[in-house]
Design a protein around this motif. Structure first.
Motif, PDB file in Angstrom:
ATOM      1  N   ILE A  98       0.852  -1.191   0.000  1.00 19.19           N
ATOM      2  CA  ILE A  98       0.000   0.000   0.000  1.00 19.19           C
ATOM      3  C   ILE A  98       0.888   1.242   0.000  1.00 19.19           C
ATOM      4  O   ILE A  98       1.955   1.261   0.619  1.00 19.19           O
ATOM      5  N   ALA A  99       0.454   2.260  -0.734  1.00 21.25           N
ATOM      6  CA  ALA A  99       1.170   3.533  -0.792  1.00 21.25           C
ATOM      7  C   ALA A  99       0.157   4.652  -0.928  1.00 21.25           C
ATOM      8  O   ALA A  99      -1.018   4.427  -1.229  1.00 21.25           O
ATOM      9  N   MET A 100       0.621   5.895  -0.739  1.00 22.88           N
ATOM     10  CA  MET A 100      -0.256   7.061  -0.790  1.00 22.88           C
ATOM     11  C   MET A 100       0.347   8.124  -1.688  1.00 22.88           C
ATOM     12  O   MET A 100       1.550   8.385  -1.634  1.00 22.88           O
ATOM     13  N   ASP A 101      -0.487   8.752  -2.529  1.00 26.36           N
ATOM     14  CA  ASP A 101       0.014   9.813  -3.400  1.00 26.36           C
ATOM     15  C   ASP A 101      -0.172  11.179  -2.750  1.00 26.36           C
ATOM     16  O   ASP A 101      -0.637  11.291  -1.604  1.00 26.36           O
ATOM     17  N   SER A 102       0.195  12.242  -3.466  1.00 25.37           N
ATOM     18  CA  SER A 102       0.170  13.590  -2.890  1.00 25.37           C
ATOM     19  C   SER A 102      -1.249  14.070  -2.609  1.00 25.37           C
ATOM     20  O   SER A 102      -1.455  15.002  -1.832  1.00 25.37           O
TER      21      SER A 102
ATOM     22  N   TYR B  20       5.931   2.223  -4.495  1.00 26.65           N
ATOM     23  CA  TYR B  20       6.592   3.358  -3.833  1.00 26.65           C
ATOM     24  C   TYR B  20       6.257   4.612  -4.640  1.00 26.65           C
ATOM     25  O   TYR B  20       6.468   4.649  -5.853  1.00 26.65           O
ATOM     26  N   ILE B  21       5.716   5.634  -3.975  1.00 27.07           N
ATOM     27  CA  ILE B  21       5.337   6.877  -4.639  1.00 27.07           C
ATOM     28  C   ILE B  21       6.133   8.025  -4.020  1.00 27.07           C
ATOM     29  O   ILE B  21       6.111   8.222  -2.809  1.00 27.07           O
ATOM     30  N   THR B  22       6.848   8.766  -4.851  1.00 28.09           N
ATOM     31  CA  THR B  22       7.646   9.895  -4.372  1.00 28.09           C
ATOM     32  C   THR B  22       6.784  11.150  -4.276  1.00 28.09           C
ATOM     33  O   THR B  22       5.633  11.178  -4.709  1.00 28.09           O
ATOM     34  N   LYS B  23       7.360  12.223  -3.727  1.00 29.09           N
ATOM     35  CA  LYS B  23       6.593  13.440  -3.485  1.00 29.09           C
ATOM     36  C   LYS B  23       6.023  14.055  -4.754  1.00 29.09           C
ATOM     37  O   LYS B  23       4.988  14.726  -4.717  1.00 29.09           O
ATOM     38  N   ASP B  24       6.706  13.839  -5.881  1.00 30.51           N
ATOM     39  CA  ASP B  24       6.214  14.394  -7.140  1.00 30.51           C
ATOM     40  C   ASP B  24       5.267  13.431  -7.862  1.00 30.51           C
ATOM     41  O   ASP B  24       4.938  13.631  -9.038  1.00 30.51           O
ATOM     42  N   ASP B  25       4.824  12.413  -7.164  1.00 33.66           N
ATOM     43  CA  ASP B  25       3.865  11.426  -7.677  1.00 33.66           C
ATOM     44  C   ASP B  25       4.442  10.537  -8.779  1.00 33.66           C
ATOM     45  O   ASP B  25       3.696   9.972  -9.581  1.00 33.66           O
ATOM     46  N   THR B  26       5.760  10.403  -8.819  1.00 37.91           N
ATOM     47  CA  THR B  26       6.336   9.329  -9.627  1.00 37.91           C
ATOM     48  C   THR B  26       6.100   8.015  -8.878  1.00 37.91           C
ATOM     49  O   THR B  26       6.348   7.924  -7.673  1.00 37.91           O
ATOM     50  N   MET B  27       5.603   7.030  -9.589  1.00 40.85           N
ATOM     51  CA  MET B  27       5.254   5.765  -8.947  1.00 40.85           C
ATOM     52  C   MET B  27       6.128   4.635  -9.484  1.00 40.85           C
ATOM     53  O   MET B  27       6.320   4.496 -10.697  1.00 40.85           O
ATOM     54  N   TYR B  28       6.652   3.846  -8.569  1.00 41.88           N
ATOM     55  CA  TYR B  28       7.494   2.700  -8.862  1.00 41.88           C
ATOM     56  C   TYR B  28       6.765   1.455  -8.367  1.00 41.88           C
ATOM     57  O   TYR B  28       6.369   1.384  -7.202  1.00 41.88           O
ATOM     58  N   VAL B  29       6.607   0.466  -9.245  1.00 40.55           N
ATOM     59  CA  VAL B  29       5.859  -0.740  -8.893  1.00 40.55           C
ATOM     60  C   VAL B  29       6.708  -1.968  -9.189  1.00 40.55           C
ATOM     61  O   VAL B  29       7.150  -2.169 -10.331  1.00 40.55           O
ATOM     62  N   ALA B  30       6.951  -2.773  -8.183  1.00 38.82           N
ATOM     63  CA  ALA B  30       7.767  -3.980  -8.325  1.00 38.82           C
ATOM     64  C   ALA B  30       6.879  -5.182  -8.626  1.00 38.82           C
ATOM     65  O   ALA B  30       5.911  -5.448  -7.911  1.00 38.82           O
ATOM     66  N   ASP B  31       7.210  -5.890  -9.689  1.00 40.01           N
ATOM     67  CA  ASP B  31       6.556  -7.147 -10.052  1.00 40.01           C
ATOM     68  C   ASP B  31       7.582  -8.257  -9.858  1.00 40.01           C
ATOM     69  O   ASP B  31       8.547  -8.367 -10.609  1.00 40.01           O
ATOM     70  N   SER B  32       7.375  -9.083  -8.848  1.00 35.06           N
ATOM     71  CA  SER B  32       8.327 -10.150  -8.536  1.00 35.06           C
ATOM     72  C   SER B  32       7.824 -11.526  -8.957  1.00 35.06           C
ATOM     73  O   SER B  32       8.518 -12.528  -8.743  1.00 35.06           O
ATOM     74  N   GLU B  33       6.627 -11.590  -9.549  1.00 33.87           N
ATOM     75  CA  GLU B  33       6.005 -12.900  -9.712  1.00 33.87           C
ATOM     76  C   GLU B  33       5.504 -13.248 -11.111  1.00 33.87           C
ATOM     77  O   GLU B  33       5.131 -14.401 -11.356  1.00 33.87           O
ATOM     78  N   SER B  34       5.416 -12.305 -12.020  1.00 33.26           N
ATOM     79  CA  SER B  34       4.851 -12.650 -13.325  1.00 33.26           C
ATOM     80  C   SER B  34       5.648 -13.763 -13.994  1.00 33.26           C
ATOM     81  O   SER B  34       6.862 -13.881 -13.825  1.00 33.26           O
ATOM     82  N   GLY B  35       4.951 -14.576 -14.759  1.00 34.82           N
ATOM     83  CA  GLY B  35       5.564 -15.730 -15.401  1.00 34.82           C
ATOM     84  C   GLY B  35       4.550 -16.850 -15.461  1.00 34.82           C
ATOM     85  O   GLY B  35       3.348 -16.600 -15.446  1.00 34.82           O
ATOM     86  N   PRO B  36       4.986 -18.091 -15.499  1.00 34.58           N
ATOM     87  CA  PRO B  36       4.046 -19.213 -15.547  1.00 34.58           C
ATOM     88  C   PRO B  36       3.066 -19.183 -14.369  1.00 34.58           C
ATOM     89  O   PRO B  36       3.440 -18.856 -13.245  1.00 34.58           O
TER      90      PRO B  36
ATOM     91  N   ILE C  26      10.699  -3.658 -12.294  1.00 34.25           N
ATOM     92  CA  ILE C  26      10.105  -2.462 -11.689  1.00 34.25           C
ATOM     93  C   ILE C  26       9.629  -1.541 -12.806  1.00 34.25           C
ATOM     94  O   ILE C  26      10.434  -1.088 -13.626  1.00 34.25           O
ATOM     95  N   ARG C  27       8.337  -1.265 -12.833  1.00 26.78           N
ATOM     96  CA  ARG C  27       7.769  -0.338 -13.814  1.00 26.78           C
ATOM     97  C   ARG C  27       7.569   1.023 -13.164  1.00 26.78           C
ATOM     98  O   ARG C  27       7.119   1.105 -12.017  1.00 26.78           O
ATOM     99  N   ILE C  28       7.903   2.053 -13.927  1.00 23.10           N
ATOM    100  CA  ILE C  28       7.941   3.417 -13.389  1.00 23.10           C
ATOM    101  C   ILE C  28       7.001   4.292 -14.203  1.00 23.10           C
ATOM    102  O   ILE C  28       6.982   4.227 -15.439  1.00 23.10           O
ATOM    103  N   GLY C  29       6.214   5.106 -13.520  1.00 23.50           N
ATOM    104  CA  GLY C  29       5.281   5.970 -14.223  1.00 23.50           C
ATOM    105  C   GLY C  29       4.718   7.040 -13.317  1.00 23.50           C
ATOM    106  O   GLY C  29       5.372   7.499 -12.374  1.00 23.50           O
ATOM    107  N   SER C  30       3.494   7.433 -13.579  1.00 17.40           N
ATOM    108  CA  SER C  30       2.861   8.543 -12.877  1.00 17.40           C
ATOM    109  C   SER C  30       1.658   8.077 -12.068  1.00 17.40           C
ATOM    110  O   SER C  30       0.768   7.402 -12.600  1.00 17.40           O
ATOM    111  N   ALA C  31       1.628   8.457 -10.788  1.00 18.75           N
ATOM    112  CA  ALA C  31       0.439   8.207  -9.968  1.00 18.75           C
ATOM    113  C   ALA C  31      -0.682   9.177 -10.298  1.00 18.75           C
ATOM    114  O   ALA C  31      -1.815   8.983  -9.872  1.00 18.75           O
ATOM    115  N   LYS C  32      -0.362  10.222 -11.051  1.00 19.80           N
ATOM    116  CA  LYS C  32      -1.383  11.210 -11.408  1.00 19.80           C
ATOM    117  C   LYS C  32      -2.317  10.690 -12.487  1.00 19.80           C
ATOM    118  O   LYS C  32      -3.537  10.811 -12.373  1.00 19.80           O
ATOM    119  N   ASP C  33      -1.743  10.110 -13.549  1.00 18.25           N
ATOM    120  CA  ASP C  33      -2.581   9.700 -14.667  1.00 18.25           C
ATOM    121  C   ASP C  33      -2.371   8.251 -15.105  1.00 18.25           C
ATOM    122  O   ASP C  33      -3.001   7.785 -16.055  1.00 18.25           O
TER     123      ASP C  33
END
Length: 340
Positions: free
Chosen positions: A215-219, A256-272, A286-293
């Motif tokens: 769980i994480a929280m944005d601005s 993990y969401i930084t103060k500027d709402d950049t969001m980092y999401v770890a996927d440790s399980e995709s596959g079979p 780890i996919r990186i993007g925006s928590a805003k949009d």
């Protein structure tokens, strides 16, 4: 779908509290830019730990301090005397270590606005576990939530609490239930630890959850819940009202969401698919993007991105310089990703 049927569907979706867009989300991508280089085993270890055990969480403070949560020896702290919480300066110098004998299975963590560290213990055994601990920056226990060693579903007990986040107001939100757990909920507490409410039941519909792993929280104060077995992030307000879901960040083990709402999401399980509904054909990392949009702009591919085992980073943190830390459980290492 013709225009009339789409309009009817949109009206029905609005009446249920979610958007039509949320029901047809973009798929995760493997072909995103990868603008990082990776180093491994950053940070010195205390004398009692000879090599990294399973690393499960990383939290980075504004002053450059980095907290690493690990599982003592291999993948468990049961019967161990090593400290599971390590505090570093920005250069990897070990400043302090603590938590010996407190945990069975340290899992998620967060830093609150006062600089206090919160850590969950997601396993009950031997009269401890299934709790959330609040520490000051020097390791003093300030608060505990849950009953030590007890598995429960009421307002004062957890069943495998996986993660925690604290709002600027001090309100506390705990995701409760690991795989095959019985609660699959988010639990809200006041800043003094009093139960306020809970939401979520086992399922795959809007607002239902299956293994709330992070769980994480944005601005804006919105809560991003990693609904891992459903391969999605669900977004709620702080009263538990469902807002929408995103699937483009892949299967979320850590957010993990930084103060500027950049969001980092770890996927440790995709596959079979091992029976836990893993995403086939999607690479771990780890996919990186925006928590805003919800746009996704970059990818840190795991070193074993197509391996059948659950092998990638589960937890992650980002420091003030933009370095990304991956907490790797199965391979038992701490990764540090630096911009090229």
């Amino acid at each position: 779908m013709d225009r009339t049927r789409w309009w009817v569907a949109a009206i029905v979706a609005a009446g249920l509290g979610y958007s039509a867009q949320a029901q047809s989300p973009a798929a995760p991508r493997n072909d995103l830019p990868q603008p990082y280089r990776t180093t491994r085993d950053w940070g010195e270890l205390p004398p009692s730990i000879k090599k990294w055990p399973a690393v499960t969480a990383v939290e980075c403070a504004p002053d450059g301090t980095v907290y690493v949560v690990e599982r003592c020896s291999n993948n468990s702290c049961v019967g161990r005397t090593e400290p599971p919480i390590l505090k570093y300066d920005r250069n990897g110098k070990l400043l302090k270590a603590w938590g010996e004998g407190l945990f069975n299975f340290p899992h998620g963590a967060t830093l609150d606005s006062q600089g206090n560290l919160w850590v969950t213990d997601a396993r009950a055994e031997g009269g401890k576990g299934n709790q959330v601990f609040k520490f000051d920056p020097n390791g003093k226990i300030l608060m505990t939530l849950g009953k030590a060693g007890v598995s429960g579903s009421g307002p004062d007990a957890f069943d495998q609490p996986t993660d925690v986040v604290v709002a600027p107001s001090g309100d506390i939100f705990v995701t409760d239930s690991h795989r095959n757990g019985k609660n699959n909920r988010v639990v809200k507490f006041s800043k003094d630890g009093k139960f306020v409410k809970e939401w979520g039941t086992k399922g795959s519909g809007p607002g239902q959850i299956s293994e709330p792993h992070t769980i994480a929280m944005d601005s804006r104060g919105r809560l991003f819940v990693g609904d891992r077995e459903n391969n999605r992030i669900q977004i709620f307000d702080q009263d538990g009202k469902y807002i929408t879901e995103w699937r483009q960040f892949s299967r979320p083990s850590g957010i993990y969401i930084t103060k500027d709402d950049t969001m980092y999401v770890a996927d440790s399980e995709s596959g079979p698919d091992t029976g836990a509904h893993e995403l086939t054909g999607i690479k771990k990392g780890i996919r990186i993007g925006s928590a805003k949009d919800g746009t996704v702009t970059a990818f840190i591919e795991d070193m074993e991105s197509t391996r059948a085992d659950h092998s990638g980073a589960e937890g992650l943190g980002v420091d003030s310089q933009g370095n990304v830390y991956g907490a790797v459980v199965r391979r038992q290492m701490l990764e540090r990703h630096v911009r090229k």
